[in-house]
Design an enzyme around this catalytic site. Structure first.
Site, PDB file in Angstrom:
ATOM      1  N   ASP A 182      68.389 -34.686  99.934  1.00  0.00           N
ATOM      2  CA  ASP A 182      68.954 -35.908  99.364  1.00  0.00           C
ATOM      3  C   ASP A 182      68.372 -36.114  97.974  1.00  0.00           C
ATOM      4  O   ASP A 182      67.292 -36.675  97.810  1.00  0.00           O
ATOM      5  CB  ASP A 182      68.663 -37.119 100.254  1.00  0.00           C
ATOM      6  CG  ASP A 182      69.296 -38.391  99.692  1.00  0.00           C
ATOM      7  OD1 ASP A 182      69.784 -38.365  98.528  1.00  0.00           O
ATOM      8  OD2 ASP A 182      69.304 -39.420 100.389  1.00  0.00           O
ATOM      9  N   ILE A 202      62.593 -46.240  95.297  1.00  0.00           N
ATOM     10  CA  ILE A 202      62.328 -46.617  96.689  1.00  0.00           C
ATOM     11  C   ILE A 202      62.400 -45.381  97.592  1.00  0.00           C
ATOM     12  O   ILE A 202      62.975 -44.363  97.221  1.00  0.00           O
ATOM     13  CB  ILE A 202      63.311 -47.703  97.184  1.00  0.00           C
ATOM     14  CG1 ILE A 202      64.762 -47.188  97.199  1.00  0.00           C
ATOM     15  CG2 ILE A 202      63.212 -48.957  96.312  1.00  0.00           C
ATOM     16  CD1 ILE A 202      65.757 -48.161  97.837  1.00  0.00           C
ATOM     17  N   GLY A 205      65.862 -43.948 103.075  1.00  0.00           N
ATOM     18  CA  GLY A 205      65.949 -44.484 104.432  1.00  0.00           C
ATOM     19  C   GLY A 205      65.696 -43.391 105.461  1.00  0.00           C
ATOM     20  O   GLY A 205      64.970 -43.572 106.431  1.00  0.00           O
TER      21      GLY A 205
HETATM   22  O1  HDC Z   1      69.226 -55.085 104.540  1.00  0.00           O
HETATM   23  C1  HDC Z   1      69.232 -55.032 103.129  1.00  0.00           C
HETATM   24  C2  HDC Z   1      68.369 -53.906 102.685  1.00  0.00           C
HETATM   25  O2  HDC Z   1      67.866 -53.877 101.574  1.00  0.00           O
HETATM   26  N1  HDC Z   1      68.121 -52.893 103.560  1.00  0.00           N
HETATM   27  C3  HDC Z   1      67.340 -51.722 103.236  1.00  0.00           C
HETATM   28  C4  HDC Z   1      68.199 -50.663 102.619  1.00  0.00           C
HETATM   29  C5  HDC Z   1      67.400 -49.396 102.364  1.00  0.00           C
HETATM   30  O3  HDC Z   1      66.261 -49.423 101.942  1.00  0.00           O
HETATM   31  N2  HDC Z   1      67.995 -48.219 102.646  1.00  0.00           N
HETATM   32  C6  HDC Z   1      67.322 -46.968 102.472  1.00  0.00           C
HETATM   33  C7  HDC Z   1      67.116 -46.587 101.058  1.00  0.00           C
HETATM   34  S1  HDC Z   1      68.632 -46.244 100.190  1.00  0.00           S
HETATM   35  C8  HDC Z   1      68.938 -44.559 100.516  1.00  0.00           C
HETATM   36  O4  HDC Z   1      68.193 -43.948 101.217  1.00  0.00           O
HETATM   37  C9  HDC Z   1      70.148 -43.972  99.913  1.00  0.00           C
HETATM   38  C10 HDC Z   1      70.278 -42.482 100.182  1.00  0.00           C
HETATM   39  O5  HDC Z   1      69.734 -41.706  99.119  1.00  0.00           O
HETATM   40  C11 HDC Z   1      71.750 -42.116 100.327  1.00  0.00           C
HETATM   41  C12 HDC Z   1      72.294 -42.410 101.707  1.00  0.00           C
HETATM   42  C13 HDC Z   1      73.276 -41.342 102.074  1.00  0.00           C
HETATM   43  C14 HDC Z   1      73.747 -41.540 103.530  1.00  0.00           C
HETATM   44  C15 HDC Z   1      74.717 -40.497 103.915  1.00  0.00           C
HETATM   45  C16 HDC Z   1      74.109 -39.389 104.754  1.00  0.00           C
HETATM   46  C17 HDC Z   1      75.028 -38.187 104.947  1.00  0.00           C
HETATM   47  C18 HDC Z   1      70.716 -54.908 102.662  1.00  0.00           C
HETATM   48  C19 HDC Z   1      70.757 -54.961 101.122  1.00  0.00           C
HETATM   49  C20 HDC Z   1      71.340 -53.617 103.162  1.00  0.00           C
HETATM   50  C21 HDC Z   1      71.508 -56.071 103.207  1.00  0.00           C
HETATM   51  O6  HDC Z   1      70.868 -57.262 102.875  1.00  0.00           O
HETATM   52  P1  HDC Z   1      71.685 -58.602 102.554  1.00  0.00           P
HETATM   53  O7  HDC Z   1      72.641 -58.366 101.451  1.00  0.00           O
HETATM   54  O8  HDC Z   1      70.673 -59.674 102.426  1.00  0.00           O
HETATM   55  O9  HDC Z   1      72.573 -58.764 103.819  1.00  0.00           O
HETATM   56  P2  HDC Z   1      72.440 -59.776 105.022  1.00  0.00           P
HETATM   57  O10 HDC Z   1      72.613 -61.170 104.493  1.00  0.00           O
HETATM   58  O11 HDC Z   1      71.220 -59.457 105.820  1.00  0.00           O
HETATM   59  O12 HDC Z   1      73.714 -59.374 105.875  1.00  0.00           O
HETATM   60  C22 HDC Z   1      75.026 -59.436 105.342  1.00  0.00           C
HETATM   61  C23 HDC Z   1      75.979 -58.732 106.252  1.00  0.00           C
HETATM   62  O13 HDC Z   1      75.762 -57.317 106.178  1.00  0.00           O
HETATM   63  C24 HDC Z   1      75.333 -56.797 107.444  1.00  0.00           C
HETATM   64  N3  HDC Z   1      74.212 -55.891 107.199  1.00  0.00           N
HETATM   65  C25 HDC Z   1      72.961 -56.231 106.839  1.00  0.00           C
HETATM   66  N4  HDC Z   1      72.193 -55.154 106.716  1.00  0.00           N
HETATM   67  C26 HDC Z   1      72.956 -54.106 107.018  1.00  0.00           C
HETATM   68  C27 HDC Z   1      74.246 -54.551 107.320  1.00  0.00           C
HETATM   69  N5  HDC Z   1      75.237 -53.722 107.671  1.00  0.00           N
HETATM   70  C28 HDC Z   1      74.932 -52.390 107.718  1.00  0.00           C
HETATM   71  N6  HDC Z   1      73.704 -51.896 107.414  1.00  0.00           N
HETATM   72  C29 HDC Z   1      72.693 -52.722 107.065  1.00  0.00           C
HETATM   73  N7  HDC Z   1      71.484 -52.216 106.806  1.00  0.00           N
HETATM   74  C30 HDC Z   1      74.898 -57.991 108.254  1.00  0.00           C
HETATM   75  O14 HDC Z   1      75.106 -57.770 109.628  1.00  0.00           O
HETATM   76  C31 HDC Z   1      75.771 -59.079 107.720  1.00  0.00           C
HETATM   77  O15 HDC Z   1      77.050 -59.012 108.346  1.00  0.00           O
HETATM   78  P3  HDC Z   1      77.744 -60.347 108.905  1.00  0.00           P
HETATM   79  O16 HDC Z   1      77.907 -61.201 107.710  1.00  0.00           O
HETATM   80  O17 HDC Z   1      79.031 -59.836 109.493  1.00  0.00           O
HETATM   81  O18 HDC Z   1      76.789 -60.871 109.923  1.00  0.00           O
END
Ligand code: HDC
Length: 279
Positions: A182, A202, A205
């Protein structure tokens, strides 16, 4: 239809992956090809899909797509067969499962099947969800579909955890982990991370997924499947605390950042191959 591109790996790739998710020099079975039980940590199943042929472009399925605003949201992995080979040729084929409209964000889920290129035997199945900030509001479906273990809420029980494992990541963790496949600049380039809204690069994941998955695997034995939601970001160098609760053949877990107390992995569980003793 996706044709799939070949993913070739050797014992060197196995050791590099194991080190990327925290294997120590003393874990000979992870870091020495000559060790008796030389093996790859089972969360490795998320790596071949990076070479999958994906039959869509983000630009075509969501508005305002920007790679800098992409975060990994959730990950599910099924391991179809043990032992996992420590070298070989694999083929991964991807498909689009759904696009969910969260208002200001879009959530895109794909599914990838990985087979052994020589035998055609299925090795891994993954579902990955990306959280695309700024790409919502297009009038799409509001809720994700129920996909069983891949979308289960996995709420931790109220009792104290059965096992707690603490692991400190290193400042170089993301720089090392990315070499497994990645290469997203978000994890290494400060300028790119800044444009994505972060003070510094960062951690992947899937790197802390691997660290938590390793803890579950080491305490409870081979896993049939594992699912996580990335609930918060992790900075390289931070300490991860993984709490685990066993319930029959299922282990519910969550991972917090020790320095901040914030949740990094939630809604997570692994189903074990065997209910009995480990291996
Ligand atoms: O939860 C927040 C966040 O920051 N999470 C951490 C993200 C992270 O660090 N990820 C790993 C690093 S990035 C990475 O590794 C990229 C990589 O290089 C490429 C990936 C390639 C993958 C393909 C492989 C082949 C965040 C920002 C995600 C959400 O936070 P908020 O905006 O505050 O949202 P929130 O108010 O909590 O919720 C809003 C609605 O969204 C849903 N939701 C929340 N977190 C979710 C999510 N859905 C999916 N995944 C998540 N992690 C909530 O359920 C909510 O929905 P609803 O309104 O329907 O209740």
């Amino acid at each position: 239809e996706a044709k799939g591109t070949e993913f070739t790996f050797t014992e060197r790739d196995v050791m590099l992956y194991n080190l990327g998710v925290g294997a120590k020099r003393t874990d000979l079975r992870y870091v020495f090809e000559g060790a008796e039980e030389f093996q790859v940590i089972p969360t490795f199943g998320v790596i071949p899909p990076f070479d999958a042929e994906i039959p869509y472009n983000m630009d075509e399925i969501v508005p305002n797509f920007s790679p800098m605003m992409l975060l990994h949201g959730e990950q599910y992995l099924e391991i179809k067969k043990y032992p996992i080979p420590t070298s070989g040729r694999l083929i991964s084929k991807g498909k689009l499962l759904e696009v969910v409209d969260k208002g200001n964000a879009a959530v895109v889920k794909n599914g990838v099947t990985t087979v052994n290129a020589e035998t055609g035997e299925e090795l891994f199945y993954t579902e990955a969800t990306v959280f695309l900030r700024g790409c919502g509001g297009f009038g799409g479906q509001k809720k994700p579909a129920d996909r069983g273990a891949s979308t289960a809420a996995n709420k931790p029980p109220a009792r104290t955890p059965d096992v707690v494992v603490e692991e400190k990541t290193t400042e170089e963790q993301a720089a090392l982990y990315r070499l497994s496949g990645d290469y997203n600049p978000l994890h290494v380039d400060p300028a790119f991370a800044k444009m994505g809204g972060f003070k510094q690069p960062i951690l992947h994941g899937l790197c802390f997924f691997g660290i938590a998955g390793k803890a579950v695997y080491e305490k409870f034995g081979p896993i049939r499947n594992i699912k996580v939601r990335f609930a918060g970001t992790v900075m390289p160098g931070q300490t991860l605390v993984t709490e685990m609760w066993r319930d029959g053949n299922k282990v519910i877990f969550q991972t917090k950042v020790k320095e901040t107390g914030k949740l990094a992995i939630g809604g997570a569980a692994a189903e074990l191959v065997s209910e009995g003793s480990k291996l």
